[in-house]
Design a protein around this motif. Sequence first.
Motif, PDB file in Angstrom:
ATOM      1  N   GLU A 166     -12.593  -2.170   2.537  1.00 40.95           N
ATOM      2  CA  GLU A 166     -13.326  -2.116   3.854  1.00 40.95           C
ATOM      3  C   GLU A 166     -14.193  -0.773   3.714  1.00 40.95           C
ATOM      4  O   GLU A 166     -14.563   0.026   4.232  1.00 40.95           O
ATOM      5  N   CYS A 202      -7.084   1.347   2.826  1.00 37.50           N
ATOM      6  CA  CYS A 202      -7.754   2.473   2.831  1.00 37.50           C
ATOM      7  C   CYS A 202      -7.010   3.596   1.803  1.00 37.50           C
ATOM      8  O   CYS A 202      -8.074   4.428   1.246  1.00 37.50           O
ATOM      9  N   GLN A 238       2.331  -6.084   5.650  1.00 41.21           N
ATOM     10  CA  GLN A 238       2.428  -5.917   4.142  1.00 41.21           C
ATOM     11  C   GLN A 238       3.810  -5.974   3.936  1.00 41.21           C
ATOM     12  O   GLN A 238       4.716  -6.438   4.920  1.00 41.21           O
ATOM     13  N   GLU A 272      -6.234  -9.267   3.775  1.00 40.38           N
ATOM     14  CA  GLU A 272      -5.391  -8.513   4.653  1.00 40.38           C
ATOM     15  C   GLU A 272      -5.297  -9.139   5.921  1.00 40.38           C
ATOM     16  O   GLU A 272      -6.428  -9.481   6.518  1.00 40.38           O
ATOM     17  N   GLU A 287       0.878  -1.199   0.011  1.00 44.26           N
ATOM     18  CA  GLU A 287      -0.089  -0.085  -0.125  1.00 44.26           C
ATOM     19  C   GLU A 287       0.696   1.308   0.134  1.00 44.26           C
ATOM     20  O   GLU A 287       2.030   1.251   0.386  1.00 44.26           O
ATOM     21  N   TYR A 297      -6.668  -8.886  11.425  1.00 43.99           N
ATOM     22  CA  TYR A 297      -5.278  -8.767  11.965  1.00 43.99           C
ATOM     23  C   TYR A 297      -5.359  -9.271  13.615  1.00 43.99           C
ATOM     24  O   TYR A 297      -6.334  -9.409  14.327  1.00 43.99           O
TER      25      TYR A 297
HETATM   26  O1  AHR Z   1      -3.130  -2.464   6.000  1.00 44.72           O
HETATM   27  C1  AHR Z   1      -3.431  -1.359   6.805  1.00 44.72           C
HETATM   28  C2  AHR Z   1      -4.744  -0.967   6.773  1.00 44.72           C
HETATM   29  O2  AHR Z   1      -5.563  -1.973   7.430  1.00 44.72           O
HETATM   30  C3  AHR Z   1      -5.352  -0.823   5.421  1.00 44.72           C
HETATM   31  O3  AHR Z   1      -5.237  -0.044   4.721  1.00 44.72           O
HETATM   32  C4  AHR Z   1      -6.833  -1.015   5.594  1.00 44.72           C
HETATM   33  O4  AHR Z   1      -7.476  -1.943   4.408  1.00 44.72           O
HETATM   34  C5  AHR Z   1      -6.717  -1.724   6.902  1.00 44.72           C
HETATM   35  O5  AHR Z   1      -7.657  -1.139   7.910  1.00 44.72           O
END
Ligand code: AHR
Length: 492
Positions: A178, A76, A350, A301, A30, A244
């Motif tokens: 999202e 995002c 990432q 993600e 990103e 996450y």
């Molecule tokens: O990976 C960081 C952020 O986590 C991403 O931009 C978003 O999609 C998620 O909230």
Amino acid sequence: GAATHQVTVSADLSQQGPVINKDIYGQFAEHLGRGIYEGLWVGPDSSIPNTKGFRNDVIEALKAMEVPLVRWPGGCFADEYHWRDGIGPKDERPVKVNTHWGGVEETNAVGTHEFFDLAELLGAEVYINGNLGSGTVREMAEWMEYMTSDKNSTLANQRRANGREKPWDIKYFGIGNESWGCGGHMEPDYYTDLYRQYATFLKTPPGKKPLLVGSGGHTEDTQWTDVLSKNIERDMDGISYHFYTLPNDEWETKGHATKFDEKMWFATLERTYRMDEYLKNNIAILDKNDPEGELGFYVDEWGTWYDAEEGREPGFLYQQNTLRDAVVAAVNLNLFHAYAKRVHMTNIAQMVNVLQAMILTDGPEMLKTPTYHIYDMYSVFQDATSIPLTLEAPDYAMGDKAVPAVTGSLAKGKDGRTYLALVNLDPNNSASIKLDVSGGLDKTLKGEILTAEKMTAKNTFDDKDAVTPKAFKTTADDFTLPAKSIVVVALN
Ligand code: AHR
């Protein structure tokens, strides 16, 4: 005191499960912090050796671990990204503010052409995430035309004038990200209608249509999977999902990346392992709404998310990576293999310098994290055919919570060899592995092990190989998996 877990691995090597899609090993890049700028892109004029602006050291390391797929430009960021800002002469590209991530200047030096250069250098396919949140139907449709048209249209000719004759191939295209949050704070019903509208106008030459991704839910939510899979009958190939690992399970104090005790080690793994239940629940809904199994479930993600490192811009999401992250990666990959029938693609968050990264950079220096080494060791599972396995393992427990002490994967690789991966989540106790396997085992099993003395072991710019795989050799009937270790061995 230290004890030994008794673990039995049972399998019939003549059995075949689903293929483990190599895209499960996808990465996420990103426009965030030093993920793209500095981490991957230094520009063609940099003193850091580079090819078309991308640093050679990082590209070489990523190629070695065989990256199949890269997702870009967000996250995002994707729902604020306007593709026209990133084409044409660099000094004429507008400078924007990256409002999500640190409020820094976004020069647009890396745009569509540069991203495809990166993919080409890596030998990877691409997953592009379109802007639904702040873009328009027309803008998204025109981006698709710009990238994929083989006609004499003005947009296709603009692409040619900017240096790319042939249309590009896009493997996956996401419609928003999202959308329940940073992508527009929508309800799933409203998003469903928007999805149908946007997808209608994404036109490509015959045979060039990417797999289209609906932006789904996260964590324990299943409503997005349900609403999307019930109400979008055409033009959707899969539904995205994010989860996450926050050790403390709260956004204010997520937990420290390197300073932790066994309580936090356990909490991290207990939270990671919730992926099992979340996948099961979402897949049960898909099995009901899509019994033919046409929709994929894309975990696009996932990974650890700790408190940002002290003294750094918090919006850059830079964090160190320890043996704990390696265990998290292996546990999740084992789960994705187990659900490979529906889980066809995932992206760890990432790739470089952001969250659970493969690679960290410091000026001209780079290092491979423990997570990198898991991806490297596990690369034999890309496009391998899974073999059903039963793993009887005791619990690793604390308080009223428990996770299996050992998880694993078994598959026949594309090279014809059978690979077993095992991870011992317990930092104190080794596991004695009994292989109850029919189908012919080698006498000596050879592979690699990743472990360290301390749970908090990490690679630093002064000691880049503190956590690095070592050769592992065992006989089938005397197989010990050390505490807090990950092993990948060939069985035959
Ligand atoms: O990976 C960081 C952020 O986590 C991403 O931009 C978003 O999609 C998620 O909230």
